[in-house]
Design an enzyme around this catalytic site. Structure first.
Site: not given
Length: 326
Positions: A272, A198, A275, A298, A307, A174
């Site tokens: 992004h 995150k 990414r 994730h 994806y 990110r």
């Protein structure tokens, strides 16, 4: 009430003061909103950018309620919530922004009910609208090759820019993770780096091939030349430095992507997108979904599974082109 960490507050500020005008004591709603943000920062350890988004959304919500003469928690009704959502929609906000704002509002009212700051819970029956599933933007392998193989300026900034783009595409970071990289997070001899995603969650990401080579070339000299422009001699620990020797910003990385993308005919290239391209190309090449989830950071594999839709669409194209009865 739990105290905010110093990095998440202004020194000397009181909960709720961020939502009130200068010289005016915060209302009961503003006070509660400040305490709610405190709980998110300390107890749930939300990322700084997520907290900033919640703060903006709640500031807009509280301003809307003030215009309606409401400043007490128990004075808010479901009708007020519906009117706020309608006002955001009329103002042209995207569905994703409205869903995020409504999530912040629901969280605030749930917090007030849980903490005994209100007896009403006007959002208890409010359901978040289901966000439309949108496949992420990505570029082709050919476009990625054109982007990264183009000539970069023979300057320290040029070496930095190339390393930035190589790491974004080669490691799937990110933009906030790229900006937050410190020298101590790099283990190039062992071909991996520590990344803090995150909620400050740490993960290990491989760095090999051209991404490793571009980063090593940048660290071998150009970074030191950029660091020499730091007049304050602060000695930033950041991997990627700006022209003044300080840590690069998200805005700078966005501009870098757009500039170099435009040079090879890719308009509006976003960090992004690189990414997403990293993930799409890995999956198309046979990467395991669980491994991809770990690399991307994730928390839930359902996030990574988007994806697989891209991969299925590619399989369908092959099938339609090749099967005699298609």
């Amino acid at each position: 009430m739990v105290a905010l960490r110093h990095s998440e507050r202004n020194a000397g500020s009181a909960p709720g003061s961020a939502f009130s005008e200068a010289g005016r004591a915060p209302s009961a709603l503003e006070q509660a909103a400040g305490e709610y943000l405190t709980s998110l920062a300390v107890e749930r350890n939300l990322a700084k950018n997520t907290l900033a988004a919640y703060r903006r959304d709640l500031a807009a919500y509280l301003a809307f309620l003030r215009e309606r003469g409401i400043d007490e928690p128990d004075a808010v009704s479901k009708r007020d919530i519906d009117a706020f959502v309608a006002a955001r929609r009329d103002a042209g906000y995207a569905d994703a922004s409205i869903v995020r704002a409504l999530s912040a509002v629901k969280g605030l009212h749930a917090f007030m009910a849980r903490e005994g700051l209100s007896t009403a819970h006007p959002t208890a029956s409010v359901r978040l609208p289901k966000k439309e599933e949108r496949l992420p933007d990505f570029i082709s392998v050919e476009d990625a090759r054109a982007l990264l193989d183009q000539p970069f300026p023979a300057t320290p900034a040029g070496a930095r820019d190339r390393a930035e783009l190589e790491v974004l595409y080669g490691c799937g970071l990110r933009v906030s993770e790229l900006c937050g990289l410190d020298l101590r997070d790099l283990y190039l001899d062992d071909e991996f780096m520590r990344v803090f995603g995150k909620g400050s969650k740490e993960r290990v990401v491989p760095i090999v091939g051209s991404a490793r080579a571009a980063l090593a070339a940048y660290l071998a000299g150009p970074r030191a030349e950029l660091a020499a422009h730091d007049r304050a001699r602060r000695g930033s620990a950041a991997v990627f430095l700006n022209k003044n020797g300080g840590r690069i910003s998200r805005q700078s990385v966005h501009a870098t992507c757009e500039r170099y993308g435009r040079l090879v005919g890719i308009e509006g290239l976003h960090p992004h997108t690189l990414r997403h391209s990293f993930a799409t190309h890995l999956l198309a090449g046979g990467a395991d979904l669980r491994v991809l989830q770990e690399i991307l950071g994730h928390a839930d594999i359902s996030t990574t599974q988007i994806y697989t839709h891209l991969d299925r669409s590619q399989l369908q194209e092959v099938y339609l082109a090749a099967h005699p009865r298609a």
